[in-house]
Scaffold this active site. Structure first.
Site, PDB file in Angstrom:
ATOM      1  N   ASP A 139       4.632   7.274   8.988  1.00 62.62           N
ATOM      2  CA  ASP A 139       2.408   7.990   9.426  1.00 62.62           C
ATOM      3  C   ASP A 139       2.120   7.553   8.425  1.00 62.62           C
ATOM      4  OD1 ASP A 139       4.617  10.014  10.059  1.00 62.62           O
ATOM      5  OD2 ASP A 139       4.608  11.838   8.131  1.00 62.62           O
ATOM      6  N   THR A 140       1.370   7.412   8.576  1.00 65.84           N
ATOM      7  CA  THR A 140       0.223   6.776   7.824  1.00 65.84           C
ATOM      8  C   THR A 140      -0.368   7.052   6.535  1.00 65.84           C
ATOM      9  OG1 THR A 140      -1.891   6.970   9.776  1.00 65.84           O
ATOM     10  CG2 THR A 140      -2.938   7.277   7.908  1.00 65.84           C
TER      11      THR A 140
END
Length: 309
Positions: A139-140
């Site tokens: 995930d970012t």
């Protein structure tokens, strides 16, 4: 919507209606919100009915090859002829979502490793020309180790290993300490959230399993350290599903520190959810040398713990 697709899931219906789109592109289109049913967004697990009008902006999810960014910052942890393992900082997307997007980990990788640069949209190493060589995404806002294959052969070996749970990945997270056992396994199956496409849904109750047909998921964990209200936890998964660790800990009443999406407490000094891909291990085989790479706990998570000791 034709009668034959009445009651079908949105992602399956779009794949049937637009066969030239891969399943990955269909999923991406729905996640980006460029698929509309009667003018509204639906999650990919949403159901369509006869007479529904479905519109999709195909150009928004074209498999445009990612572009190299020479001299971009890239923290390389391991480099062999077959594999590179890099440390992704929090806040950096793993791969571009939209055409011509820059600033992602993939852009930096392509700038450093020209053998990964796609020749065109149909000639690349890996899952797609948008994320060539990437074995698994983060995930970012998740930091830590990302494994990238430099050859097609290495990609196939490690992709199979990931699917079979032979690529050992360990994560560090911070969550509430009170009431959390010293170790355990969370085994709630996961599906796309029926009302919020940003999240996944942990099927805690048997009726949810019957209703949503979720995918099985297991997260093993052990507490490494307790610091006041917080616990530093090591979590291990096989093939991690999207948001698996975040959703699992939220489901047992211990959402990650800073993970507002899953009900975690707001931590202004952290500015993200407290999750870090800390170690990845491969025992070797299939033409890929063994490796064991660790990434130390990032300063923001370490500071959060230290401030409560």
């Amino acid at each position: 919507m034709p009668e034959s697709l009445h009651g079908a899931r949105l992602d399956k219906a779009v794949a049937e209606l637009v066969p030239e789109l891969s399943r990955a592109r269909v999923r991406r289109a729905i996640e980006l919100g460029v698929v509309r049913v009667n003018g509204r967004r639906l999650p990919k697990g949403g159901v369509v009915s006869r007479g529904d009008v479905v519109r999709i902006d195909v150009a928004s999810v074209a498999d445009t090859p990612a572009a190299p960014t020479p001299d971009a910052t890239l923290h390389v942890l391991l480099e062999t002829p077959q594999v590179v393992v890099v440390d992704k900082p929090p806040g950096q997307p793993t791969a571009p979502i939209r055409p011509a997007e820059k600033g992602t980990l993939v852009n930096a990788l392509l700038g450093r490793y020209p053998e990964l640069v796609p020749k065109d949209a149909d000639s690349f190493i890996g899952h797609s020309s948008r994320e060539p060589g990437v074995i698994h995404r983060l995930d970012t806002e998740t930091s830590g180790a990302v494994v990238v294959a430099r050859t097609a052969e290495a990609f196939e070996t490690l992709k199979a290993a990931l699917k079979e749970g032979r690529l050992d990945k360990r994560y560090l997270l911070v969550c509430s300490s009170e009431g959390l056992p010293d170790e355990g396994t969370i085994e709630y199956p996961l599906t796309n959230h029926p009302k919020d496409q940003r999240r996944v849904y942990a099927c805690v109750h048997p009726r949810d399993v019957m209703r949503y047909e979720p995918r099985p998921a297991a997260t093993r964990y052990r507490v490494l350290r307790r610091a006041g209200a917080w616990a530093l936890v090591e979590a291990r998964v096989g093939k991690a599903l999207r948001h698996q660790i975040r959703a699992h800990f939220a489901a047992i009443g211990h959402p990650l520190a800073g993970d507002e999406l899953y009900g975690g407490p707001v931590i202004r000094a952290l500015g993200r959810h407290a999750l870090h891909a800390a170690r990845v291990t491969w025992s070797g085989g299939g033409g890929v040398e063994a490796f064991d790479v660790e990434v130390q706990l990032p300063k923001d998570m370490a500071t959060l713990l230290e401030s409560h000791e």
